[in-house]
Design a protein around this motif. Sequence first.
Motif, PDB file in Angstrom:
ATOM      1  N   UNK A 201      -8.497   5.057 -13.194  1.00 47.22           N
ATOM      2  CA  UNK A 201      -8.265   4.947 -11.750  1.00 47.22           C
ATOM      3  C   UNK A 201      -6.772   4.970 -11.452  1.00 47.22           C
TER       4      UNK A 201
ATOM      5  N   UNK B 214       2.120   2.986  -4.283  1.00 50.05           N
ATOM      6  CA  UNK B 214       1.471   3.931  -5.194  1.00 50.05           C
ATOM      7  C   UNK B 214       1.939   5.360  -4.935  1.00 50.05           C
TER       8      UNK B 214
ATOM      9  N   UNK C 163     -10.236  -5.498 -12.172  1.00 53.51           N
ATOM     10  CA  UNK C 163     -10.433  -5.421 -10.719  1.00 53.51           C
ATOM     11  C   UNK C 163     -10.880  -4.032 -10.254  1.00 53.51           C
TER      12      UNK C 163
ATOM     13  N   UNK D 265      -0.707   0.595 -11.064  1.00 50.66           N
ATOM     14  CA  UNK D 265      -0.811  -0.740 -11.639  1.00 50.66           C
ATOM     15  C   UNK D 265      -2.257  -0.944 -12.095  1.00 50.66           C
TER      16      UNK D 265
ATOM     17  N   UNK E  78     -10.789   6.782  -5.465  1.00 49.15           N
ATOM     18  CA  UNK E  78      -9.931   5.840  -4.734  1.00 49.15           C
ATOM     19  C   UNK E  78      -8.556   5.748  -5.372  1.00 49.15           C
TER      20      UNK E  78
ATOM     21  N   UNK F 114     -13.769  -1.576  -8.516  1.00 55.20           N
ATOM     22  CA  UNK F 114     -14.637  -1.836  -7.368  1.00 55.20           C
ATOM     23  C   UNK F 114     -16.087  -1.781  -7.833  1.00 55.20           C
ATOM     24  N   UNK F 115     -16.655  -2.960  -7.995  1.00 55.67           N
ATOM     25  CA  UNK F 115     -17.944  -3.133  -8.667  1.00 55.67           C
ATOM     26  C   UNK F 115     -19.099  -2.370  -8.009  1.00 55.67           C
ATOM     27  N   UNK F 116     -19.084  -2.319  -6.667  1.00 52.74           N
ATOM     28  CA  UNK F 116     -20.240  -1.736  -5.976  1.00 52.74           C
ATOM     29  C   UNK F 116     -20.185  -0.219  -5.938  1.00 52.74           C
ATOM     30  N   UNK F 117     -19.025   0.346  -6.233  1.00 52.71           N
ATOM     31  CA  UNK F 117     -18.883   1.795  -6.132  1.00 52.71           C
ATOM     32  C   UNK F 117     -19.158   2.453  -7.475  1.00 52.71           C
TER      33      UNK F 117
ATOM     34  N   UNK G  57      -6.937   8.143  -6.257  1.00 54.16           N
ATOM     35  CA  UNK G  57      -6.173   9.252  -5.676  1.00 54.16           C
ATOM     36  C   UNK G  57      -6.158   9.173  -4.149  1.00 54.16           C
ATOM     37  N   UNK G  58      -6.361   7.964  -3.634  1.00 56.02           N
ATOM     38  CA  UNK G  58      -6.528   7.774  -2.178  1.00 56.02           C
ATOM     39  C   UNK G  58      -5.403   8.381  -1.347  1.00 56.02           C
ATOM     40  N   UNK G  59      -4.167   8.266  -1.832  1.00 59.06           N
ATOM     41  CA  UNK G  59      -3.048   8.732  -1.003  1.00 59.06           C
ATOM     42  C   UNK G  59      -2.723  10.207  -1.225  1.00 59.06           C
ATOM     43  N   UNK G  60      -3.432  10.843  -2.148  1.00 57.71           N
ATOM     44  CA  UNK G  60      -3.117  12.243  -2.415  1.00 57.71           C
ATOM     45  C   UNK G  60      -3.945  13.166  -1.535  1.00 57.71           C
TER      46      UNK G  60
ATOM     47  N   UNK H  33       0.811  -1.221   0.000  1.00 55.92           N
ATOM     48  CA  UNK H  33       0.000   0.000   0.000  1.00 55.92           C
ATOM     49  C   UNK H  33       0.846   1.273   0.000  1.00 55.92           C
TER      50      UNK H  33
ATOM     51  N   UNK I 226     -16.404   7.290  -7.621  1.00 61.48           N
ATOM     52  CA  UNK I 226     -15.796   6.809  -6.378  1.00 61.48           C
ATOM     53  C   UNK I 226     -14.574   5.940  -6.678  1.00 61.48           C
TER      54      UNK I 226
END
Lengths: 234, 290
Positions: free
Chosen positions: A147, A74, A86, A80, A99, A88-91, A101-104, A71, A95
């Motif tokens: 993504x 990135x 892969x 990658x 994700x 995220x099917x439910x989002x 850009x989660x770490x930004x 984790x 969203x």
Amino acid sequence: MLKVENLSVYYGVIQAIKGVSFEINEGEIIALIGANGAGKTTILHTITGLIDAKSGSIIFDGHELTKTPAHKIVSLGMAHVPERRRIFQELSVLANLKLGAYTRKDKSEIEETLKMVYEHFPILKERKNQIAGTLSGGEQQMLAMGRALMSHPKIILMDEPSMGLSPLYVNEIFDIIKNINKSGTTVLLVEQNAKKALSIANRAYVLETGKIALEGNSQELLNNDSIKKAYLGE
Amino acid sequence: MELVLPTIINGLSLGGTYAMIALGYTMVYGIAKMLNFAHGDIIMVGGYIMYVCMAMGNPLIAVVAAVIGCVLLGMTVEKVAYKPLRGASPLAVLITAIGVSYLLQSLAQIIFGSANKMVMIYDFGTIKLFDVTVQVSSLITLAICVVVMVILTLFIKFTKLGHAMIAVSEDKGAAQLMGVNVNGIITLTFAIGSSLAALAGFFYLLKSPSISSTLGAMPGIKAFTAAVIGGIGSIPGAMLGGIFLGLVESISYKITAIAPYTDAIEFAILIAILLVRPNGFLGKKRREKV
Ligand SMILES: Nc1ncnc2c1ncn2[C@@H]1O[C@H](COP(=O)(O)OP(=O)(O)OP(=O)(O)O)[C@@H](O)[C@H]1O
Ligand SMILES: [Mg+2]
């Protein structure tokens, strides 16, 4: 920029990667081609930390990735696009992109990147509120790539982006990969579609049962007889 | 009306309590992919924390202390007992969880003895609603449950951390590629689940102010049933399953002929529902993973 040296990876007692070395310079598109089961996905997963290496080293911008938790990779500037997307099917589409850009931290920079991603993939903007699992296969591939771009990577690893796409879509995806590279992102491209991959790559490595069998300029490889037979179907 | 209204309100507040516990089961299942059999016993520990704090006489402090204590306990149990088993067979994890459950119960017996203790947290009394006498504590339970469920839903649906939780529940590897610290998300999930269990313990003690080391056992099993009825892994499912089971239980208790068989009826309903809908009300079919 990325240097893999003498990498060995095992699944239990079975050795999937047998001392692989290769190198990618900034700004390049490098293709990694090889038959089913050659170990391409395993190499990408080992680079981004989803699988542990048995031995060898992976140096990215001065960081030893084999000692970096998955984790944390990135935020070093490596994204990658995994095999089979892969997403995220439910989002929602948006969203999923967020994700990426989660770490930004910087909100306005993230908005800028989002705009850039929408320019590469206008369909994602149209569908931003749709649940990702309901996108078509081709749209899901674009979402997976968008993504990954959301992290604003220096290098992007792509695992068979053309898998399961119609010829028209394949062309579009490869054009986009070229554009992504032109705008300054280094690309490591894993592909079954060797002809296409070689047509946009600067250099390529050919993987056979866990070993690099051949390497060289794309043009050279396109004209190589054994490559023609084994991978280009000529 | 005299019969119906209190039955419904009781059912809803009991159901809300089940939902609080079921949320812990279902979130941990969805994200860590394990059945935390010791979850019910967190309720019991919360109860004893309130028992100890009530010696100081302040109900608010007692509840807050129970929530904090349970959160710390849940996170510790995860770190010490479950984290080392990540990647181990589900059976090994399940057996460990059962072990943790017995450990917590035995510790409680050693510390507090096996006799029931009285814990009067607060007497809210009764009020008249449409000329019917209703327990205020039931209304408070119901109100808190609604607020918690709304907050939790908003948190999961609209925050970055909530989305990270969904991402981890769908695909840990892909979530890590996004930079999500999966262990951190699992810890957070245990913390949330345990805080809800502490609240559930509070609601139980409001209803019947007596505690023993097995306080959490039956509610734990009932709430697990509720989570399965709603669809294990589904957050709205846990809420729906909890409310449904609470209503069934409270109605069944009011019908003299079947009242003694209430527990059996609830579990029979579970079996019936699983026969018709193997994934519960809102459960998804598990997608094949690569
Ligand atoms: N999780 C696993 N456990 C055991 N063996 C595995 C696992 N994943 C891959 N392998 C084996 O490792 C070898 C390399 O697999 P890998 O997925 O890296 O191939 P690939 O080059 O990506 O193939 P494809 O083009 O079909 O995607 C294969 O022989 C495969 O069977
Ligand atoms: Mg592959």
